[in-house]
Design a protein around this motif. Structure first.
Motif, PDB file in Angstrom:
ATOM      1  N   HIS A 101     -43.623 -32.632  30.593  1.00 17.31           N
ATOM      2  CA  HIS A 101     -43.841 -33.574  31.795  1.00 17.31           C
ATOM      3  C   HIS A 101     -43.704 -33.302  32.943  1.00 17.31           C
ATOM      4  N   TYR A 102     -42.755 -32.382  33.439  1.00 15.34           N
ATOM      5  CA  TYR A 102     -42.489 -31.733  34.804  1.00 15.34           C
ATOM      6  C   TYR A 102     -43.109 -30.642  35.104  1.00 15.34           C
ATOM      7  N   PHE A 103     -43.193 -29.574  34.067  1.00 23.37           N
ATOM      8  CA  PHE A 103     -43.714 -28.494  34.341  1.00 23.37           C
ATOM      9  C   PHE A 103     -45.069 -28.200  33.776  1.00 23.37           C
ATOM     10  N   GLY A 137     -37.879 -39.972  39.559  1.00 22.75           N
ATOM     11  CA  GLY A 137     -37.695 -39.574  41.118  1.00 22.75           C
ATOM     12  C   GLY A 137     -37.890 -37.944  40.735  1.00 22.75           C
ATOM     13  N   PRO A 138     -37.461 -37.131  42.110  1.00 23.79           N
ATOM     14  CA  PRO A 138     -37.571 -35.725  42.187  1.00 23.79           C
ATOM     15  C   PRO A 138     -36.860 -35.126  41.166  1.00 23.79           C
ATOM     16  N   VAL A 139     -37.395 -34.214  40.200  1.00 26.11           N
ATOM     17  CA  VAL A 139     -36.432 -33.265  39.297  1.00 26.11           C
ATOM     18  C   VAL A 139     -36.659 -31.997  39.733  1.00 26.11           C
ATOM     19  N   ALA A 140     -35.586 -31.154  39.607  1.00 29.73           N
ATOM     20  CA  ALA A 140     -35.349 -29.807  39.694  1.00 29.73           C
ATOM     21  C   ALA A 140     -35.797 -29.153  38.359  1.00 29.73           C
ATOM     22  N   ALA A 141     -35.017 -29.658  37.264  1.00 31.88           N
ATOM     23  CA  ALA A 141     -35.146 -28.911  36.105  1.00 31.88           C
ATOM     24  C   ALA A 141     -34.964 -29.875  34.911  1.00 31.88           C
ATOM     25  N   ALA A 142     -35.733 -29.649  33.743  1.00 35.44           N
ATOM     26  CA  ALA A 142     -35.494 -30.654  32.503  1.00 35.44           C
ATOM     27  C   ALA A 142     -35.984 -29.858  31.425  1.00 35.44           C
ATOM     28  N   TYR A 177     -31.644 -32.936  28.819  1.00 40.15           N
ATOM     29  CA  TYR A 177     -31.129 -32.935  29.974  1.00 40.15           C
ATOM     30  C   TYR A 177     -32.206 -32.732  31.193  1.00 40.15           C
ATOM     31  N   VAL A 178     -31.720 -33.296  32.325  1.00 36.26           N
ATOM     32  CA  VAL A 178     -32.603 -33.359  33.761  1.00 36.26           C
ATOM     33  C   VAL A 178     -31.746 -33.148  34.706  1.00 36.26           C
ATOM     34  N   MET A 179     -32.050 -32.274  35.474  1.00 37.71           N
ATOM     35  CA  MET A 179     -31.053 -31.949  36.887  1.00 37.71           C
ATOM     36  C   MET A 179     -32.125 -32.411  37.958  1.00 37.71           C
ATOM     37  N   ASP A 180     -31.642 -33.415  38.893  1.00 40.90           N
ATOM     38  CA  ASP A 180     -32.303 -33.723  40.126  1.00 40.90           C
ATOM     39  C   ASP A 180     -32.106 -32.676  41.114  1.00 40.90           C
ATOM     40  N   THR A 181     -32.944 -33.024  42.353  1.00 40.57           N
ATOM     41  CA  THR A 181     -32.746 -31.951  43.396  1.00 40.57           C
ATOM     42  C   THR A 181     -31.577 -31.646  43.995  1.00 40.57           C
ATOM     43  N   ARG A 186     -36.519 -22.618  36.922  1.00 44.58           N
ATOM     44  CA  ARG A 186     -35.620 -21.596  36.368  1.00 44.58           C
ATOM     45  C   ARG A 186     -34.534 -21.135  37.481  1.00 44.58           C
ATOM     46  N   ILE A 187     -35.184 -20.817  38.559  1.00 47.16           N
ATOM     47  CA  ILE A 187     -34.213 -20.487  39.854  1.00 47.16           C
ATOM     48  C   ILE A 187     -33.183 -21.309  40.198  1.00 47.16           C
ATOM     49  N   SER A 188     -33.997 -22.641  40.230  1.00 43.72           N
ATOM     50  CA  SER A 188     -32.941 -23.644  40.716  1.00 43.72           C
ATOM     51  C   SER A 188     -31.958 -23.894  39.601  1.00 43.72           C
ATOM     52  N   LEU A 189     -32.111 -23.954  38.465  1.00 43.80           N
ATOM     53  CA  LEU A 189     -31.188 -24.164  37.420  1.00 43.80           C
ATOM     54  C   LEU A 189     -30.300 -22.940  37.191  1.00 43.80           C
TER      55      LEU A 189
END
Length: 108
Positions: free
Chosen positions: A77-79, A53-58, A27-31, A90-93
């Motif tokens: 890749h992102y973190f 593009g910008p990603v908030a969580a994945a 999964y991926v969550m955008d901003t 984690r906070i955003s998700l």
């Protein structure tokens, strides 16, 4: 893109997301809080879905009967190895999932 209503995950056509409790999806969550779920395939990666593009969580996700049973932030890749980036994700998700009625105890 999936839609989560009262803790239940639906496809963008309004159908329950098929069970995958035995297999792990990505999964991926955008901003903006939009969540995209997809099969783990060599040609499709977290970065592919949002065109880098910008990603908030994945990470990885498991769903059974429309309910998230497991979700993590295992996207190197992102973190990478940054505890700060991972905690921010984690906070955003957690915030997005709680607002949609998901039991956030499934977050690993």
């Amino acid at each position: 893109r999936v839609v989560i209503v009262d803790g239940v995950v639906y496809t963008n056509q309004g159908e329950l997301v098929p069970d995958n409790d035995e297999a792990v999806l990505q999964y991926v969550m955008d901003t903006k809080g939009n969540i995209y779920v997809f099969d783990d395939q060599p040609a499709i990666r977290h970065s592919t879905i949002l065109a880098a593009g910008p990603v908030a969580a994945a990470g990885d996700i498991r769903i059974k009967n429309g309910v998230i049973t497991y979700i993590d932030l295992n996207s190197s890749h992102y973190f990478g190895f940054s505890p700060f980036k991972r905690e921010k994700a984690r906070i955003s998700l957690r915030k997005e999932l709680q607002e949609r009625g998901v039991n956030v105890n499934c977050i690993n």
